[in-house]
Design a protein around this motif. Structure first.
Motif, PDB file in Angstrom:
ATOM      1  N   SER A 337      36.367  35.267  45.233  1.00 46.37           N
ATOM      2  CA  SER A 337      36.544  34.266  44.180  1.00 46.37           C
ATOM      3  C   SER A 337      37.861  34.432  43.424  1.00 46.37           C
ATOM      4  CB  SER A 337      35.372  34.330  43.186  1.00 46.37           C
ATOM      5  OG  SER A 337      35.327  35.595  42.535  1.00 46.37           O
ATOM      6  N   GLU A 338      38.394  35.667  43.363  1.00 45.06           N
ATOM      7  CA  GLU A 338      39.585  35.909  42.543  1.00 45.06           C
ATOM      8  C   GLU A 338      40.901  35.718  43.291  1.00 45.06           C
ATOM      9  OE1 GLU A 338      39.764  39.226  39.988  1.00 45.06           O
ATOM     10  OE2 GLU A 338      37.701  39.045  39.273  1.00 45.06           O
ATOM     11  N   LEU A 339      40.984  36.186  44.539  1.00 46.65           N
ATOM     12  CA  LEU A 339      42.272  36.152  45.231  1.00 46.65           C
ATOM     13  C   LEU A 339      42.790  34.736  45.503  1.00 46.65           C
ATOM     14  CD1 LEU A 339      42.192  39.221  47.642  1.00 46.65           C
ATOM     15  CD2 LEU A 339      42.796  39.063  45.241  1.00 46.65           C
ATOM     16  N   PRO A 340      41.929  33.737  45.770  1.00 45.31           N
ATOM     17  CA  PRO A 340      42.450  32.371  45.915  1.00 45.31           C
ATOM     18  C   PRO A 340      43.160  31.871  44.651  1.00 45.31           C
ATOM     19  CG  PRO A 340      40.289  32.505  46.893  1.00 45.31           C
ATOM     20  CD  PRO A 340      40.516  33.818  46.184  1.00 45.31           C
ATOM     21  N   LYS A 341      42.728  32.347  43.484  1.00 48.18           N
ATOM     22  CA  LYS A 341      43.396  31.947  42.238  1.00 48.18           C
ATOM     23  C   LYS A 341      44.795  32.557  42.161  1.00 48.18           C
ATOM     24  CE  LYS A 341      38.982  31.579  39.819  1.00 48.18           C
ATOM     25  NZ  LYS A 341      38.112  32.133  38.750  1.00 48.18           N
ATOM     26  N   LEU A 342      44.933  33.750  42.710  1.00 45.59           N
ATOM     27  CA  LEU A 342      46.252  34.376  42.770  1.00 45.59           C
ATOM     28  C   LEU A 342      47.132  33.646  43.770  1.00 45.59           C
ATOM     29  CD1 LEU A 342      47.498  36.863  41.349  1.00 45.59           C
ATOM     30  CD2 LEU A 342      46.900  38.204  43.369  1.00 45.59           C
ATOM     31  N   LEU A 343      46.497  33.205  44.856  1.00 41.05           N
ATOM     32  CA  LEU A 343      47.227  32.477  45.887  1.00 41.05           C
ATOM     33  C   LEU A 343      47.810  31.174  45.338  1.00 41.05           C
ATOM     34  CD1 LEU A 343      48.030  32.332  48.875  1.00 41.05           C
ATOM     35  CD2 LEU A 343      45.815  31.236  49.326  1.00 41.05           C
ATOM     36  N   GLU A 344      47.060  30.501  44.452  1.00 35.74           N
ATOM     37  CA  GLU A 344      47.517  29.242  43.855  1.00 35.74           C
ATOM     38  C   GLU A 344      48.821  29.429  43.080  1.00 35.74           C
ATOM     39  OE1 GLU A 344      44.465  27.696  41.391  1.00 35.74           O
ATOM     40  OE2 GLU A 344      42.995  27.459  43.013  1.00 35.74           O
ATOM     41  N   LYS A 345      49.004  30.591  42.503  1.00 33.60           N
ATOM     42  CA  LYS A 345      50.174  30.857  41.662  1.00 33.60           C
ATOM     43  C   LYS A 345      51.217  31.727  42.369  1.00 33.60           C
ATOM     44  CE  LYS A 345      48.368  28.763  38.065  1.00 33.60           C
ATOM     45  NZ  LYS A 345      48.960  27.533  37.489  1.00 33.60           N
ATOM     46  N   TYR A 346      51.053  31.906  43.664  1.00 36.41           N
ATOM     47  CA  TYR A 346      51.943  32.817  44.383  1.00 36.41           C
ATOM     48  C   TYR A 346      53.398  32.355  44.324  1.00 36.41           C
ATOM     49  CZ  TYR A 346      53.929  35.705  48.087  1.00 36.41           C
ATOM     50  OH  TYR A 346      54.715  36.580  48.810  1.00 36.41           O
ATOM     51  N   GLY A 347      53.607  31.049  44.454  1.00 39.79           N
ATOM     52  CA  GLY A 347      54.969  30.510  44.384  1.00 39.79           C
ATOM     53  C   GLY A 347      55.610  30.780  43.040  1.00 39.79           C
ATOM     54  N   ASP A 348      54.829  30.619  41.967  1.00 43.72           N
ATOM     55  CA  ASP A 348      55.346  30.879  40.618  1.00 43.72           C
ATOM     56  C   ASP A 348      55.665  32.359  40.427  1.00 43.72           C
ATOM     57  OD1 ASP A 348      55.024  28.183  39.880  1.00 43.72           O
ATOM     58  OD2 ASP A 348      52.925  28.525  39.379  1.00 43.72           O
ATOM     59  N   LEU A 349      54.841  33.218  41.013  1.00 46.32           N
ATOM     60  CA  LEU A 349      55.083  34.656  40.906  1.00 46.32           C
ATOM     61  C   LEU A 349      56.353  35.051  41.656  1.00 46.32           C
ATOM     62  CD1 LEU A 349      51.409  35.892  41.365  1.00 46.32           C
ATOM     63  CD2 LEU A 349      52.796  36.194  39.311  1.00 46.32           C
ATOM     64  N   LYS A 350      56.549  34.488  42.854  1.00 52.01           N
ATOM     65  CA  LYS A 350      57.762  34.786  43.617  1.00 52.01           C
ATOM     66  C   LYS A 350      59.004  34.326  42.865  1.00 52.01           C
ATOM     67  CE  LYS A 350      58.274  34.424  47.976  1.00 52.01           C
ATOM     68  NZ  LYS A 350      58.408  33.886  49.352  1.00 52.01           N
ATOM     69  N   ALA A 351      58.875  33.202  42.175  1.00 51.00           N
ATOM     70  CA  ALA A 351      60.014  32.691  41.405  1.00 51.00           C
ATOM     71  C   ALA A 351      60.400  33.647  40.277  1.00 51.00           C
ATOM     72  CB  ALA A 351      59.674  31.317  40.839  1.00 51.00           C
ATOM     73  N   LYS A 352      59.450  34.436  39.827  1.00 56.24           N
ATOM     74  CA  LYS A 352      59.709  35.434  38.793  1.00 56.24           C
ATOM     75  C   LYS A 352      60.081  36.794  39.395  1.00 56.24           C
ATOM     76  CE  LYS A 352      56.447  33.471  35.421  1.00 56.24           C
ATOM     77  NZ  LYS A 352      57.226  33.470  34.170  1.00 56.24           N
ATOM     78  N   ASN A 353      60.299  36.827  40.724  1.00 57.79           N
ATOM     79  CA  ASN A 353      60.593  38.055  41.471  1.00 57.79           C
ATOM     80  C   ASN A 353      59.471  39.080  41.317  1.00 57.79           C
ATOM     81  OD1 ASN A 353      62.006  39.662  43.244  1.00 57.79           O
ATOM     82  ND2 ASN A 353      63.324  40.561  41.658  1.00 57.79           N
TER      83      ASN A 353
END
Length: 428
Positions: A337-353
């Motif tokens: 249940s938790e990791l898909p929520k992280l996946l949704e924001k993965y692009g934003d996280l990469k943008a923050k290095n």
């Protein structure tokens, strides 16, 4: 001089002989070569010996006196099984299929008896009450009534019928498990009863697997509002300067960690760190694994086994402003249940290095491989579940477990849930 040399040689030769041996045989189709023998200290497995297969047979020579639970683990296939030692030779045959253990056949007297009594205890707890009720509807002179009476009499036999002299560990385990942990008797025990047992019991307490459940039972009797007083009373009686006191202190710290009782964990971990006496290996290990993951500590490096989505050889080789390290498993419902929520924001996280590193607690290669196809971040797994090396290094007690590291691999946050991770990066 010759006599002295001869005696010394005899003593040296004698010291090479095992106190007892553990022999394990498997069917010819079992492919593993390496196996590890473990003893038990409280709730922790301790490596005792390693061996390689010789014609699908492993022979472990144990040089010391030991009565208690043991385990053999096959790291290549992640198979394991448990058994007991009563300081006598152990003989076991494994039936396997598709490189998995299908059945464990005990060939030595002690393990046959232990297995039989375990099976009898389960039947006594689960089946005996039902059989007793059914018997009321059948007369003793009928065939079915006679069969019922025979089975009820067999299941009703006392644990004390085990010969304590011939089988001291089985007697110890069954007697105390029945006295303190069975549904029938556990509610009768007081905290003083348990303290007396923990204080006066012989060394089989540490090797029996009873220590942690009895400690949990002790805390439950005291209640959630009385934890400090309960623990302080116990440790005052046992004395934390003693080996047993330190083993129990280590167990309590792990219990508080496992149940997210941070205030109590921190209090008794601080007590452990402040001890001026000789520290046992068990308590030292607890202190070290907790120190490794304290806020502000440098997260220990990890050498990847078979990483995907990276060419890095280790965790330190990954360069980023921040790193999120996740310990997870494909069979963990919370991870699901938790990791898909992280996946949704993965692009934003990469943008923050920000780089994500997932270290899996999986044992099944197909399950792990299928799941990580959805995760574009760095993934790695030893495929050894809770036998994974990083369990102790990073003090992992549950999945998912998160750590946020800075560019220098220092721990700057230990989020409890994925929401806390996203909140830290202002992405929630």
């Amino acid at each position: 001089m010759k006599k002295i040399y001869t005696i010394a040689a005899i003593l040296a030769a004698f010291s090479l002989h095992a106190q007892f041996t553990v022999t394990v045989q498997t069917t010819a189709d079992f492919k593993d070569q390496d196996a590890i023998l473990y003893t038990l200290n409280g709730s922790r497995d301790i490596i005792a010996s390693k061996d390689q297969s010789k014609n699908n047979t492993w022979t472990f020579k144990y040089p010391n006196h030991y009565m208690g639970m043991m385990k053999v683990y096959f790291p290549s296939s992640n198979n394991s099984f448990t058994f007991i030692s009563e300081n006598k030779n152990v003989d076991i045959k494994l039936e396997t299929q598709d490189n998995k253990i299908k059945d464990v056949i005990f060939l030595d007297e002690a393990n046959i008896l232990m297995s039989t009594t375990q099976d009898g205890s389960q039947k006594k707890e689960l089946i005996l009450p039902a059989l007793t009720q059914i018997k009321e509807y059948y007369k003793d002179n009928t065939d079915f009534g006679k069969a019922l009476k025979t089975e009820i009499d067999k299941l009703s036999k006392s644990i004390n019928e085990i010969d304590q002299t011939a089988h001291p560990f089985i007697y110890y385990y069954k007697t105390n498990n029945n006295k303190f942990l069975s549904k029938e008797n556990s509610k009768k025990a007081t905290q003083d009863d348990l303290i007396n047992f923990l204080d006066k019991s012989n060394d089989m307490l540490e090797t029996s697997s009873l220590l942690r459940p009895i400690l949990i039972a002790y805390l439950n009797i005291g209640g959630n509002t009385n934890v400090d007083a309960s623990v302080d009373k116990l440790l005052d009686r046992l004395k934390v300067e003693t080996p047993r006191g330190q083993t129990i202190l280590s167990e309590l710290i792990d219990i508080f960690d496992m149940y997210d009782m941070k205030t109590f964990k921190d209090k008794y971990l601080s007590l452990a760190k402040g001890l001026k006496c000789t520290i046992t290996d068990r308590l030292a290990s607890t202190i070290k694994s907790n120190t490794n993951v304290e806020m502000g500590a440098t997260f220990p490096d990890y050498k990847f086994q078979s990483p995907v989505n990276t060419n890095a050889k280790s965790l330190y080789d990954i360069k980023a402003d921040k790193k999120v390290v996740i310990f997870w498993s494909s069979t963990c419902s919370h991870c699901e249940s938790e990791l898909p929520k992280l996946l949704e924001k993965y692009g934003d996280l990469k943008a923050k290095n920000v780089q994500i590193i997932g270290l899996s607690m999986d044992t099944d290669k197909n399950s792990y491989t299928n799941r990580i196809t959805a995760f574009p971040w760095v993934n790695d797994s030893e495929l050894r579940g809770w036998h994974s090396s990083y369990v102790d290094t990073y003090n992992v007690h549950a999945t998912p477990t998160y750590f946020i590291l800075d560019a220098n691999n220092k721990i700057i946050s230990k989020p409890e849930h994925v929401g806390n991770v996203l909140e830290y990066f202002k992405l929630k």
